[in-house]
Scaffold this active site. Structure first.
Site, mmCIF file in Angstrom:
data_model
loop_
_atom_site.group_PDB
_atom_site.id
_atom_site.type_symbol
_atom_site.label_atom_id
_atom_site.label_comp_id
_atom_site.label_asym_id
_atom_site.label_seq_id
_atom_site.Cartn_x
_atom_site.Cartn_y
_atom_site.Cartn_z
ATOM 1 N N LYS A 125 -3.408 6.216 15.423
ATOM 2 C CA LYS A 125 -4.435 6.918 14.650
ATOM 3 C C LYS A 125 -5.567 7.279 15.603
ATOM 4 C CE LYS A 125 -3.599 4.574 10.216
ATOM 5 N NZ LYS A 125 -4.061 3.495 9.321
ATOM 6 N N LYS A 159 3.651 10.023 10.298
ATOM 7 C CA LYS A 159 3.340 9.506 8.965
ATOM 8 C C LYS A 159 2.142 10.300 8.457
ATOM 9 C CE LYS A 159 1.510 5.285 6.916
ATOM 10 N NZ LYS A 159 1.012 3.938 7.211
ATOM 11 N N ASP A 190 -0.443 -1.547 12.893
ATOM 12 C CA ASP A 190 -1.549 -0.614 12.641
ATOM 13 C C ASP A 190 -2.859 -1.386 12.798
ATOM 14 O OD1 ASP A 190 -3.391 1.244 11.734
ATOM 15 O OD2 ASP A 190 -2.764 1.144 9.651
ATOM 16 N N ARG A 198 -4.898 9.567 8.218
ATOM 17 C CA ARG A 198 -5.680 8.558 7.510
ATOM 18 C C ARG A 198 -5.688 8.942 6.037
ATOM 19 N NH1 ARG A 198 -8.236 4.779 10.978
ATOM 20 N NH2 ARG A 198 -7.995 3.541 9.093
ATOM 21 N N SER A 199 -6.108 8.013 5.181
ATOM 22 C CA SER A 199 -6.123 8.332 3.748
ATOM 23 C C SER A 199 -7.186 9.379 3.423
ATOM 24 C CB SER A 199 -6.334 7.068 2.919
ATOM 25 O OG SER A 199 -7.454 6.356 3.376
ATOM 26 N N GLU A 225 -2.974 9.777 -0.758
ATOM 27 C CA GLU A 225 -2.080 10.389 0.218
ATOM 28 C C GLU A 225 -0.988 11.235 -0.426
ATOM 29 O OE1 GLU A 225 -0.869 7.308 2.913
ATOM 30 O OE2 GLU A 225 -2.918 7.002 3.609
ATOM 31 N N GLN A 251 0.797 -1.230 0.000
ATOM 32 C CA GLN A 251 0.000 0.000 0.000
ATOM 33 C C GLN A 251 0.830 1.281 0.000
ATOM 34 O OE1 GLN A 251 -4.012 0.114 1.798
ATOM 35 N NE2 GLN A 251 -3.026 1.332 3.365
ATOM 36 N N GLU A 301 5.316 -1.850 8.189
ATOM 37 C CA GLU A 301 4.036 -1.774 8.908
ATOM 38 C C GLU A 301 3.078 -2.848 8.392
ATOM 39 O OE1 GLU A 301 0.309 1.352 8.848
ATOM 40 O OE2 GLU A 301 2.340 2.160 8.694
#
Length: 430
Positions: A339, A390, A314, A368-369, A205, A163, A287
């Site tokens: 998150k 991130k 995650d 988050r995206s 992103e 991803q 991750e």
């Protein structure tokens, strides 16, 4: 006293054009706070519940009017008269009002919006920056950015299974130089892709989303871009990956289906592949290398790579102290991704960070995206001295908003600001 006189929510849009919740908190002193809630594309099975309306005729079922009404009709009356600086008490009330393990009654998107807006109003009342309100006067560590410059998986419409492929400017002397390095590599990558006739459109992103021959080719291409930008891979810039492997894990056969490459791997074969990539490229962080329920696979990965690579949970830990405690007990991973909307309140978020640090795990603060212009996570990164953030590529305003806030914070901290670079990975043999 800064007593709450009104809490008001509305439906607004996130960076993907989907509805999200915005909350405003007003106090009798005039102190004010506003917060917008992010949303994920690849979500963990055990995340707190994001309440969506489900009306297919309205925003394709993704409306959040139920969550908005929960703030305006249920939460707001209960918070009137509360001292806005009592963050723990406010968050505890929100948890009790919901009364479920996963915040499925009121919605984590409703609860988080209120929690963050209250913190902003409190900082406004005290006339101090948000990071200082949340973390105190010892909050001075600027995070190493983990910049997602090649998107795949659920974040892009291409044939790349992994991803996110990221760069980390660990050799920079300070945050602003780290950001400059990242931005220059991002532009260098664009020219490398363009020269190869590849797509240079960006994903959710802000990273590029080209069709590549393999997942390894993404690593090769990024190394080429780092060198073209005039930096040394491994010394000045490290690589990181988010496999988000739950997205390509097949529950029926218990294997990983890398459809972009047309291969199927077992857990052990995935671990072998990561080990091979780490030996060939300067990868410092992986991750969700395996499925969130593949604890045996995660344990094997930790045994093989846990001393030299940051292994971030995650979907594995979902910012949840119960899941993290299980990981610590079983020797799984050595880092947690944080998150805020996975758990739903700032208090619970900070509890997870504290637990991780006590166990010698690192904590990576994450977007988050589906993002917004809200930059709270930048302040959280500094407040907790987490050392890593991130928040996407240096592209798209929803991502850059966080980087610009960190530049402001570094300016405010002046000579007291710290940037630890490679030493942010304090639990690895570097």
């Amino acid at each position: 006293m800064p007593y709450i006189v009104d809490v008001y929510a509305r439906e607004v849009l996130d960076s993907r054009g989907n509805p999200t919740v915005e909350v405003e908190v007003y106090t009798e002193t005039g102190a004010f706070g506003r917060a917008l809630v992010p949303s994920g594309a690849s979500t963990g099975e055990y995340e707190a519940v994001e309440l969506r309306d489900g009306d297919k005729d309205r925003y394709l079922g993704k409306g959040v009017l139920t969550a908005v009404n929960n703030v305006n009709e249920i939460i707001s009356p209960e918070l009137l008269g509360f001292d806005v600086t009592e963050q723990n008490a406010i968050d505890q009330l929100l948890i009790e009002l919901d009364g479920t393990e996963n915040k499925g009654k009121l919605g984590a998107n409703a609860i988080l919006g209120v929690s963050m807006a209250c913190a902003r109003a409190a900082a406004d009342f005290l006339q101090i920056p948000l990071y200082q309100y949340l973390g105190g006067f010892n909050s001075k560590t600027l995070p190493v950015p983990m910049m997602n410059i090649v998107n795949g998986g659920e974040h892009a419409d291409n044939n790349v299974d992994i991803q996110e492929f990221m760069i980390m400017p660990v050799g920079a002397p300070n945050f602003r130089e780290a950001l400059r390095m990242g931005a220059q590599i991002f532009h260098s990558l664009k020219s490398v892709l363009s020269a190869k006739g590849m797509n240079t459109a960006v994903g959710d992103e802000g990273g590029f989303a080209p069709n590549l021959g393999s997942n390894e080719e993404a690593l090769q291409t990024i190394v080429e871009a780092i060198e073209k930008a005039g930096f040394k891979p491994g010394e000045e810039v490290k690589l990181a990956m988010d496999a988000a492997s739950s997205e390509f894990y097949n529950k029926e056969d218990g294997k990983y289906h890398l459809s972009g490459e047309g291969v199927v791997k077992t857990s052990a074969e995935m671990v072998d592949w990561y080990e091979e990539m780490v030996s060939k490229y300067p990868i410092i962080s992986i991750e969700d290398g395996l499925d969130e329920n593949d604890w045996e696979g995660h344990k094997l990965l930790t045994e093989r790579l846990g001393k030299k690579v940051q292994l971030v949970g995650d979907d594995l830990f979902v910012t949840n102290t119960k899941k993290l405690a299980e990981g610590i007990k079983n020797g799984v991973g050595n880092s947690i991704l944080i998150k805020v909307n996975q758990i739903g309140t700032l208090t619970e978020t900070f509890d997870a960070i504290e637990m991780a640090k006590r166990a010698g795990y690192t904590a990576v603060i994450s977007h988050r995206s589906g993002e917004t212009e809200d930059s709270t996570i930048a302040d959280i990164a500094v407040a907790t001295n987490a050392g890593q953030i991130k928040t996407g590529a240096p592209s798209r305003t929803d991502r850059v908003a966080k980087y610009n806030q960190l530049l402001r914070i570094e300016d405010q901290l002046a000579e007291t600001a710290q940037y630890h670079g490679i030493n942010s990975f304090y639990n690895l043999n570097k």
